[in-house]
Structures are given as structure tokens and as C-alpha cells.
Write an enzyme that holds these catalytic residues in place. Structure first.
Site, PDB file in Angstrom:
ATOM      1  N   GLN A  75       0.639  -1.288  -8.377  1.00  0.00           N
ATOM      2  CA  GLN A  75       0.160  -2.101  -9.514  1.00  0.00           C
ATOM      3  C   GLN A  75       0.498  -3.580  -9.320  1.00  0.00           C
ATOM      4  O   GLN A  75       0.737  -4.302 -10.283  1.00  0.00           O
ATOM      5  CB  GLN A  75       0.752  -1.582 -10.820  1.00  0.00           C
ATOM      6  CG  GLN A  75       0.106  -0.311 -11.307  1.00  0.00           C
ATOM      7  CD  GLN A  75      -1.402  -0.471 -11.546  1.00  0.00           C
ATOM      8  OE1 GLN A  75      -1.887  -1.542 -11.905  1.00  0.00           O
ATOM      9  NE2 GLN A  75      -2.149   0.583 -11.328  1.00  0.00           N
ATOM     10  N   SER A  76       0.521  -4.034  -8.084  1.00  0.00           N
ATOM     11  CA  SER A  76       0.881  -5.424  -7.806  1.00  0.00           C
ATOM     12  C   SER A  76      -0.169  -6.405  -8.338  1.00  0.00           C
ATOM     13  O   SER A  76      -1.345  -6.333  -7.951  1.00  0.00           O
ATOM     14  CB  SER A  76       1.027  -5.600  -6.291  1.00  0.00           C
ATOM     15  OG  SER A  76       1.114  -6.963  -5.973  1.00  0.00           O
ATOM     16  N   ASN A  77       0.284  -7.313  -9.181  1.00  0.00           N
ATOM     17  CA  ASN A  77      -0.603  -8.404  -9.623  1.00  0.00           C
ATOM     18  C   ASN A  77      -0.860  -9.359  -8.464  1.00  0.00           C
ATOM     19  O   ASN A  77      -1.940  -9.923  -8.336  1.00  0.00           O
ATOM     20  CB  ASN A  77       0.047  -9.181 -10.768  1.00  0.00           C
ATOM     21  CG  ASN A  77       0.298  -8.308 -11.976  1.00  0.00           C
ATOM     22  OD1 ASN A  77      -0.633  -7.844 -12.614  1.00  0.00           O
ATOM     23  ND2 ASN A  77       1.574  -8.069 -12.285  1.00  0.00           N
ATOM     24  N   ALA A  79      -1.022  -8.627  -5.282  1.00  0.00           N
ATOM     25  CA  ALA A  79      -2.028  -8.069  -4.366  1.00  0.00           C
ATOM     26  C   ALA A  79      -3.430  -8.276  -4.942  1.00  0.00           C
ATOM     27  O   ALA A  79      -4.354  -8.718  -4.248  1.00  0.00           O
ATOM     28  CB  ALA A  79      -1.747  -6.584  -4.141  1.00  0.00           C
TER      29      ALA A  79
END
Ligand SMILES: Cc1ncc(COP(=O)(O)O)c(C=O)c1O
Length: 341
Positions: A75-77, A79
Site C-alpha cells: 500500500q505504498s503511497n 510507489a
């Protein structure tokens, strides 16, 4: 200082708004609370990484790179925004190395990665070191095949990326009126580049300010050491003769709960308070925990209530969409039969 000479590509509209939050301020007993709306950067759903990526993508373009690689959690913002930035500057390939718990649905940030056409390499429960090793291997393989890869370390937290927040503090200084020019600035600290940039930027443009990082991931000492190194690297890049030691920096590590990425009760309460006073949408991984730190410290009498507080809203709303399980029991929901059926 040569901040303006460092190549930068425009990825969003700046300045971001600086909003009053009077209802939330009243709950916390603060005279004045301002929210720096970096969640409103217009790149691919918004968030703090737009500022860092303006510098990082300019560097990628200067090096004529044709594929961008970065890493983070599923859930990386960061990325998601890197995938967006690559598209926006016309670099057609973006590879995301995502380590963390296995997932069976493409939702939240992951869904946005998918619709932007990022290539996802999932590495179950990998450490940052393992992801960064895998990126280095992939970059070497790409080079052998004649590609020109650009590797961005986790969070975009490099001295070059942190310049985004040096510039962000200059922007903030221009928005504050004289009586607010010595604020307490509160910001989430994950890979710490945002915090590092804020610390350097505040020293240069808001000398009366105090910057408080709320850790979402690691112990204070670790983050202060990382941030000092980044801030010193950023200072060198822009030719400024100033240095940070870890002891010059202030990071509170009492609010990240069990560990990075796992919602905390206080963080969830902060999300509800911000949403139900100011319609501010925070997330359980970063901004909810950072706000829980501000709330906790204010309630414990550890914030000077007469000092203006600026909370940097670093974004993360797409991540909230992956945490339905945390809030669904609060739904005020009932089924109504349509009349005449
Ligand atoms: C929404 C949000 N807030 C804060 C941060 C923390 O920024 P940094 O990694 O620069 O400490 C991140 C990092 O990914 C983020 O996505």
C-alpha cells in the site's frame, strides 16, 4: 544558496493550500492550527512524494533513463506516486518492488498502481534490504539489455528528494503571516526524507520554527540519524554551510503502535476526529499516527497552546481505502425498502 539551480520538473500545482482548522484546534485546546495541504498535490492521487519526485524525475530525465524502479509496501503511497510521476514525464516503464503481507485484492494504492500500468514485483515479507538488493539486480539486468534504469530508494528519501521539502518550507514561510512565523511544525516520519527536508528548510526559511517528526516506523534515534545524514547531503547539494547532528532533531517514537503499517487505536481515533471536525481525510499508516501524536502531546500538556501549530498533511487517502476492516463497524447504515416495491 543554489536551490533554484537544481533541475526540477513540475509535477503538481504549487503552493498547496494552508488551511485553518479551527474545530480541530478547539478540540486540542490550541490557539491556532493550520494544515499544510500536501495531500492536495495533484499527482496521481496526491501526497508528499510529489515534491520529492519533482527533483528525482528531473534527475532521471537528465540521465535519459527509460525505466524507473522503486520499492515499498503493497500500500505504498510513494510507489503509487512514482508510477504516476514516471507516466507524467513520459518514462513508460515503472517497476515497483513491493514487500509485505500477502494480499488477494488489488485495492487502495495497489489498484492505482495497476491502472497506471506499473509492473509489480511482489516480494512477500521482504525486508527493505532484500527489496533494494532485488532492485539493484534488476537494474543490472536491464543495463545489460541496453536499458537505462533509474533506481529510487524507499520513500524517495535521498538528499536530492529531500530538497522537495526544503522548497516546501520556503513555500510555507511565504504563506505564514508574521505572528505565525515561529510555528511548531508536525510531520509524519517514515523513511525520514520529508522530515529531513523540513528540518533543513525550516532552519533556512523559518528560523523560529520547531520541526517535530512523529515516527511511523522506527525508533527516534535511528530516524534522527538518517534524517541528519539526508539533511546534510541536501545542504551540500544547494551549497549551504550548515550541519545537523542527530541530537539537533526532534522525533517522537511513541505513536507508531505495534509496528509500521499496522493501524493503532490512537491513530484510528485521530482519523475519526480529523474527519469529523474538519473533513480531513487521514490514513492509518502515516497521517493518522502523526495526528495521534499531536493529539496525544497536546492532551498531555506538552504542546505550547499559544504557539501556532502547522500539521503537514502528507496524504495517504488511497491507503485508507485498504483498511475497511478498521472502520466498517462504525457505519450508520440501514436498509430502506423503496416505497411501492
Ligand atoms: C502519506 C505519507 N505520509 C508520510 C510519509 C513519510 O514520508 P517519509 O518517508 O519521507 O518520511 C509517507 C511515505 O511514504 C507517506 O506516504
Amino acid at each position: 544558496m543554489n536551490l533554484d539551480n537544481i533541475p526540477r520538473v513540475s509535477l503538481t500545482h504549487l503552493p498547496t493550500p494552508l488551511d485553518e482548522a479551527p474545530r480541530l484546534a478547539a478540540k486540542l485546546g490550541l490557539r491556532r492550527l493550520l494544515i499544510k495541504r500536501d495531500d492536495c498535490t495533484t499527482l496521481a492521487g496526491g501526497g508528499n512524494k510529489a515534491r520529492k519526485l519533482e527533483y528525482l524525475m528531473a534527475d532521471a530525465l537528465a540521465k535519459d533513463c527509460d525505466v524507473v524502479l522503486t520499492d515499498g509496501g503493497p500500500q505504498s503511497n510513494h510507489a503509487r506516486m512514482t508510477a504516476g510521476a514516471a507516466r507524467k514525464v513520459g518514462i513508460d516503464r515503472c517497476m515497483l518492488f513491493l514487500g509485505g503481507p500477502r494480499f488477494d485484492r488489488f485495492y487502495g494504492n495497489l489498484l492505482l498502481d495497476v491502472v497506471m500500468g506499473a509492473e509489480i514485483r511482489f516480494m512477500e515479507d521482504a525486508t527493505v534490504k532484500q527489496m533494494e538488493d532485488a532492485m539493484a539486480d534488476e537494474a543490472a539486468a536491464l543495463k545489460r539489455r541496453g536499458s537505462r534504469p533509474y533506481v529510487i530508494p524507499i520513500g524517495g528519501s535521498t538528499p536530492l528528494g529531500a530538497l522537495g521539502y526544503v522548497q516546501g518550507m520556503r513555500e510555507l514561510a511565504g504563506q505564514l503571516c508574521d505572528e505565525d512565523k515561529a510555528p511548531l511544525i508536525v510531520v509524519a516520519a517514515g523513511s525520514a526524507g520529508t522530515f529531513a527536508g523540513c528540518a533543513l528548510g525550516a532552519r533556512l526559511f523559518l528560523p523560529g520554527a520547531e520541526v517535530l517528526g512523529i515516527s511511523v516506523a522506527a525508533k527516534s534515534k535511528t530516524l534522527r540519524e538518517i534524517a541528519a545524514a539526508d539533511a546534510n547531503g541536501s545542504a551540500s547539494l544547494i551549497g549551504v554551510d550548515t550541519r545537523f547532528d542527530a541530537d539537533d532533531l526532534n522525533v517522537n517514537d511513541e505513536y507508531y503502535g505495534e509496528r509500521y503499517g499496522v493501524p493503532s487505536e490512537a491513530g484510528n481515533r485521530a482519523i475519526l476526529m480529523a474527519a469529523q471536525t474538519e473533513a480531513l481525510i487521514l490514513d492509518p499508516v502515516y497521517t493518522g499516527k502523526a495526528m495521534s501524536g499531536l493529539i496525544g502531546l497536546a492532551q498531555a500538556g506538552q504542546v505550547d497552546v499559544d504557539r501556532t501549530v502547522v500539521f503537514i498533511h502528507t496524504g495517504g487517502a488511497p491507503g485508507l481505502m485498504a483498511f475497511e476492516d478498521q472502520f466498517r463497524n462504525l457505519a450508520k447504515f440501514q436498509t430502506v425498502e423503496p416505497r411501492g416495491r
